[in-house]
Design a protein around this motif. Structure first.
Motif, mmCIF file in Angstrom:
data_model
loop_
_atom_site.group_PDB
_atom_site.id
_atom_site.type_symbol
_atom_site.label_atom_id
_atom_site.label_comp_id
_atom_site.label_asym_id
_atom_site.label_seq_id
_atom_site.Cartn_x
_atom_site.Cartn_y
_atom_site.Cartn_z
ATOM 1 N N TYR A 135 0.824 -1.208 0.000
ATOM 2 C CA TYR A 135 0.000 0.000 0.000
ATOM 3 C C TYR A 135 0.856 1.254 0.000
ATOM 4 C CZ TYR A 135 0.787 0.392 5.083
ATOM 5 O OH TYR A 135 1.353 0.512 6.326
ATOM 6 N N VAL A 136 0.221 2.354 -0.417
ATOM 7 C CA VAL A 136 0.890 3.652 -0.458
ATOM 8 C C VAL A 136 -0.086 4.708 0.048
ATOM 9 C CG1 VAL A 136 0.207 4.067 -2.867
ATOM 10 C CG2 VAL A 136 2.163 5.289 -1.910
ATOM 11 N N LEU A 137 0.438 5.652 0.808
ATOM 12 C CA LEU A 137 -0.371 6.774 1.278
ATOM 13 C C LEU A 137 -0.380 7.867 0.219
ATOM 14 C CD1 LEU A 137 0.923 7.039 4.963
ATOM 15 C CD2 LEU A 137 -0.978 5.684 4.075
ATOM 16 N N LEU A 138 -1.544 8.478 -0.022
ATOM 17 C CA LEU A 138 -1.616 9.553 -1.003
ATOM 18 C C LEU A 138 -0.760 10.729 -0.513
ATOM 19 C CD1 LEU A 138 -3.925 7.790 -2.056
ATOM 20 C CD2 LEU A 138 -5.201 9.881 -2.543
ATOM 21 N N PRO A 139 0.106 11.246 -1.370
ATOM 22 C CA PRO A 139 1.015 12.317 -0.945
ATOM 23 C C PRO A 139 0.306 13.670 -0.901
ATOM 24 C CG PRO A 139 1.354 11.837 -3.254
ATOM 25 C CD PRO A 139 0.321 10.850 -2.764
ATOM 26 N N LEU A 162 0.629 6.396 -8.561
ATOM 27 C CA LEU A 162 0.395 5.882 -7.210
ATOM 28 C C LEU A 162 0.169 4.373 -7.225
ATOM 29 C CD1 LEU A 162 -1.855 8.731 -5.816
ATOM 30 C CD2 LEU A 162 0.404 8.087 -4.983
ATOM 31 N N ILE A 163 -0.529 3.907 -8.249
ATOM 32 C CA ILE A 163 -0.742 2.464 -8.374
ATOM 33 C C ILE A 163 0.578 1.755 -8.644
ATOM 34 C CG2 ILE A 163 -1.841 0.692 -9.800
ATOM 35 C CD1 ILE A 163 -4.238 2.578 -10.030
ATOM 36 N N LYS A 164 1.457 2.394 -9.414
ATOM 37 C CA LYS A 164 2.792 1.820 -9.627
ATOM 38 C C LYS A 164 3.544 1.692 -8.309
ATOM 39 C CE LYS A 164 3.549 3.464 -14.377
ATOM 40 N NZ LYS A 164 4.343 4.391 -15.220
ATOM 41 N N ASP A 165 3.444 2.736 -7.478
ATOM 42 C CA ASP A 165 4.131 2.691 -6.183
ATOM 43 C C ASP A 165 3.563 1.574 -5.309
ATOM 44 O OD1 ASP A 165 5.625 4.841 -6.995
ATOM 45 O OD2 ASP A 165 4.508 6.329 -5.840
ATOM 46 N N ALA A 166 2.242 1.452 -5.278
ATOM 47 C CA ALA A 166 1.624 0.376 -4.492
ATOM 48 C C ALA A 166 2.016 -0.990 -5.051
ATOM 49 C CB ALA A 166 0.101 0.531 -4.488
ATOM 50 N N THR A 167 2.152 -1.068 -6.373
ATOM 51 C CA THR A 167 2.562 -2.325 -7.010
ATOM 52 C C THR A 167 3.985 -2.694 -6.613
ATOM 53 O OG1 THR A 167 1.099 -1.899 -8.897
ATOM 54 C CG2 THR A 167 2.867 -3.507 -9.218
ATOM 55 N N LEU A 206 2.951 -4.481 3.356
ATOM 56 C CA LEU A 206 4.137 -3.641 3.335
ATOM 57 C C LEU A 206 3.786 -2.281 2.759
ATOM 58 C CD1 LEU A 206 7.233 -3.759 3.902
ATOM 59 C CD2 LEU A 206 7.525 -4.341 1.497
ATOM 60 N N GLN A 207 4.262 -1.220 3.417
ATOM 61 C CA GLN A 207 4.018 0.139 2.943
ATOM 62 C C GLN A 207 5.122 0.567 1.992
ATOM 63 O OE1 GLN A 207 3.415 3.081 6.021
ATOM 64 N NE2 GLN A 207 3.694 4.798 4.623
ATOM 65 N N TYR A 208 4.730 1.296 0.945
ATOM 66 C CA TYR A 208 5.701 1.801 -0.028
ATOM 67 C C TYR A 208 6.601 2.845 0.614
ATOM 68 C CZ TYR A 208 7.593 4.460 -3.945
ATOM 69 O OH TYR A 208 8.441 5.119 -4.817
ATOM 70 N N ALA A 209 7.896 2.774 0.275
ATOM 71 C CA ALA A 209 8.868 3.788 0.675
ATOM 72 C C ALA A 209 9.622 4.236 -0.573
ATOM 73 C CB ALA A 209 9.837 3.222 1.716
ATOM 74 N N ASP A 210 10.102 5.464 -0.562
ATOM 75 C CA ASP A 210 10.780 6.008 -1.735
ATOM 76 C C ASP A 210 11.958 5.150 -2.170
ATOM 77 O OD1 ASP A 210 9.005 8.095 -1.900
ATOM 78 O OD2 ASP A 210 10.262 9.500 -0.770
ATOM 79 N N GLN A 211 12.660 4.540 -1.202
ATOM 80 C CA GLN A 211 13.805 3.702 -1.539
ATOM 81 C C GLN A 211 13.388 2.533 -2.429
ATOM 82 O OE1 GLN A 211 16.913 4.239 -1.095
ATOM 83 N NE2 GLN A 211 17.661 2.265 -1.871
ATOM 84 N N GLY A 235 11.091 2.644 -4.713
ATOM 85 C CA GLY A 235 10.972 3.176 -6.068
ATOM 86 C C GLY A 235 12.314 3.321 -6.732
ATOM 87 N N THR A 236 13.311 3.780 -5.966
ATOM 88 C CA THR A 236 14.669 3.915 -6.512
ATOM 89 C C THR A 236 15.206 2.564 -6.942
ATOM 90 O OG1 THR A 236 15.078 5.822 -5.072
ATOM 91 C CG2 THR A 236 17.001 4.705 -5.996
ATOM 92 N N GLU A 237 15.017 1.565 -6.095
ATOM 93 C CA GLU A 237 15.499 0.216 -6.417
ATOM 94 C C GLU A 237 14.729 -0.365 -7.602
ATOM 95 O OE1 GLU A 237 15.041 -1.921 -2.808
ATOM 96 O OE2 GLU A 237 16.662 -0.847 -1.762
ATOM 97 N N ALA A 238 13.429 -0.107 -7.665
ATOM 98 C CA ALA A 238 12.620 -0.627 -8.777
ATOM 99 C C ALA A 238 13.074 -0.029 -10.102
ATOM 100 C CB ALA A 238 11.142 -0.328 -8.535
ATOM 101 N N ARG A 239 13.377 1.270 -10.101
ATOM 102 C CA ARG A 239 13.862 1.893 -11.334
ATOM 103 C C ARG A 239 15.215 1.320 -11.747
ATOM 104 N NH1 ARG A 239 11.121 6.174 -8.873
ATOM 105 N NH2 ARG A 239 12.961 6.829 -7.691
#
Length: 586
Positions: free
Chosen positions: A282-286, A295-300, A315-320, A322-326
């Protein structure tokens, strides 16, 4: 005005002229500060049936009253707005509210005024999807009826299209497109107290393959109903993908733990209980607006990380992440390019019997050397290949190449007993895996005994029936099965008795700790466990003679490592095997 109603009390804001019975009705909102207009509109259209349904009117006498009502109502066929009711804005602020804040995209909007010359420009009409603009003088009873008929017909058609484009008929839930639209609407309204949660059915693909698509469809339906029952009213539940559901709602009302626990009790199909588990990301709306698709990509990303490391949990989404996913995405792109440019190749590491020093096997290892001669470690690109599914095609190439090398060694009289090839859980899930292995053996004139497949402990998490059937079929062909990196993965040892295995491989991390009493105890325990289960034991990572002798004393049968030989390409392998055979014969 076409009629002059008798003076009477002002209508109550939001009040409805009810349909004569419980027949579904077309709901029309009239926004005007003149009570006579409300009464005249109802009088002109009273008793009309449009497409078999009556009209129901709701009333607002100001923009504020209309906004309050619009947030409560979600099935309005038409809104008639007097632009004078919204001073200084020609009614457009209310129109914007209808389209964006209330999210009523299908509702037909008609602007009307008592003042000629206030017609919005074409760009405005198109931007807000305004259906018509009329002065009150133009709206005779017949013209009003014709306008309402046109608007209701358009609304009916749009709803049908929307139902087709935004609804998932299998589970009777909104679909991905609808969900993204709603997330976008929340972002536009600045609802940063909301969250997006994705819920995935664990091992659904394997279950679907084993039990059939009818069973899979019913499983989806039952999980959808369980999730619905665990969510409060007003929280959106949608089906986002094959076996992925999505939830959008206020943070206090969306509790990931409760979502996962909704399947704690088994599902039942034709009287038979079936246990499933769910994983959530899950991800919290910023606070800063972000497109719903992002946002759906982040939750994915959070969901996939949870599936990999925390299966059955959330598990909650964290910016790290996203960096690793990229970074993984870039690596995947480079890996695809490397495969096309043939930058991947195999090396082979000999496996020896510790007692006789006889070569018993070779392990085929995949390597990647870039154009600038850099080596990409396997522990970096193999997980990316597995995650993307690329490992299936890549694994097929490895198997065929290793079999071709084995054939060449047999023809040269230098072949050991077996060629070991690593296999991932992704490959084992592939329904065509068994046939692929048999085809590779047949293509190079090999027998099953010439091949060993190395699997990791993570395969124990696969559905039992699928795994047992696949491994038993392979062993029936004479192919041996080894557990690689034993002791570093799955925590339960019950699978050692359950699975059809031939060999345990002690992980190199334990071999390197032989000088430490604790590390030595683990290696010795694995060797003893292998003996008690009737399995051969092979140690990885033998880097010196002391480790060799210690492992042999523990009862370890075979080994591999730099003390024996480094992995080498085929050009170096043949001379090494020839020299080793010569030394053994001497």
């Amino acid at each position: 005005m076409w009629s002059e109603p008798a003076p009477g009390p002002r209508a109550v804001p939001g009040a409805r002229v009810a349909a004569p019975d419980d027949t579904p009705a077309w709901r029309v909102l009239v926004v005007d500060n003149d009570p006579d207009v409300h009464a005249a509109t109802c009088a002109a259209l009273e008793g009309q049936l449009l497409f078999g349904r009556p009209l129901v009117f709701m009333h607002a006498f100001s923009g504020d009253e209309a906004r309050a009502l619009l947030l409560r109502e979600h099935d309005l066929a038409m809104v008639l707005i007097d632009v004078v009711s919204e001073p200084g804005s020609s009614g457009l602020e209310l129109v914007d509210f209808i389209r964006h804040s209330a999210g009523l995209g299908n509702t037909r909007i008609v602007l009307r005024t008592g003042r000629p010359g206030q017609v919005p420009d074409l760009e405005t009409l198109l931007r807000y999807d305004i259906n018509d603009y009329r002065t009150k003088a133009e709206l005779t009873r017949d013209r009003l009826l014709a306008m309402v008929v046109t608007a209701v017909r358009s609304y009916k058609q749009l709803c049908a299209v929307h139902a087709s484009a935004y609804h998932d008929p299998l589970v009777n839930l909104p679909n991905r497109a609808h969900f993204i639209d709603r997330v976008n609407a929340c972002e536009q309204r600045g609802l940063d107290d909301h969250m997006v949660a994705l819920i995935d059915i664990d091992d659904f693909s394997a279950t679907n393959d084993m039990m059939g698509h009818h069973f899979g469809d019913r499983l989806l339906e039952q999980v959808a109903r369980r999730l619905e029952s665990s969510l409060p009213a007003g929280v959106l539940l949608a089906r986002l993908g094959a076996d992925t559901f999505a939830v959008l709602g206020p943070v206090p009302q969306v509790q990931p733990r409760r979502l996962l626990e909704c399947v704690r009790q088994p599902l039942h199909f034709e009287g038979v209980a079936h246990k499933v588990s769910l994983t959530c990301g899950y991800v919290l709306l910023p606070k800063a607006p972000q497109p719903g698709a992002d946002l759906i990509k982040d939750a994915t990303i959070a969901l996939k990380r949870a599936k990999r490391d925390h299966r059955g949990q959330y598990l909650q989404y964290a910016d790290q992440m996203g960096t690793e996913a990229r970074a993984r995405a870039r690596l995947l792109s480079e890996l695809r390019d490397a495969i096309e440019k043939q930058q991947l190749f195999l090396v082979y590491q000999p496996q020896l019997e510790l007692g006789t020093r006889q070569v018993t096997g070779l392990e085929a290892l995949l390597r990647w050397r870039t154009e600038d001669q850099r080596f990409i470690p396997p522990d970096q690109f193999i997980p990316v290949a597995e995650h993307s599914g690329l490992i299936v095609a890549l694994g097929q190439w490895v198997l065929e190449t290793a079999c071709a090398t084995m054939r060449e060694l047999l023809d040269a009289g230098l072949a050991p007993r077996r060629m070991a090839v690593n296999v991932s859980t992704v490959q084992l899930r592939d329904p065509g895996f068994f046939d692929l292995v048999c085809a590779a053996l047949a293509a190079h004139g090999l027998q099953g005994r010439h091949l060993e497949l190395e699997i990791t402990e993570s395969v124990a998490a696969l559905p039992t029936q699928l795994l047992d059937l696949t491994l038993c079929a392979l062993r029936a062909e004479g192919i041996s099965i080894a557990i690689d990196d034993f002791g570093t993965g799955y925590s339960s040892l019950s699978y050692l008795e359950r699975l059809p295995l031939d060999r345990i491989k002690i992980d190199r991390s334990f071999t390197r700790q032989l000088g430490d009493p604790h590390g030595a105890r683990i290696a010795e325990m694995v060797a003893q466990l292998g003996r008690k289960l009737g399995l051969s034991v092979l140690a990885e990572g033998i880097e010196d003679a002391a480790a060799w002798h210690a492992l042999r004393a523990m009862g370890c049968h075979e080994g591999q490592g730099y003390h024996i030989a480094r992995p080498m390409d085929k050009a170096a392998l043949l001379p090494w095997l020839g020299q080793h055979a010569h030394l053994q014969a001497a």
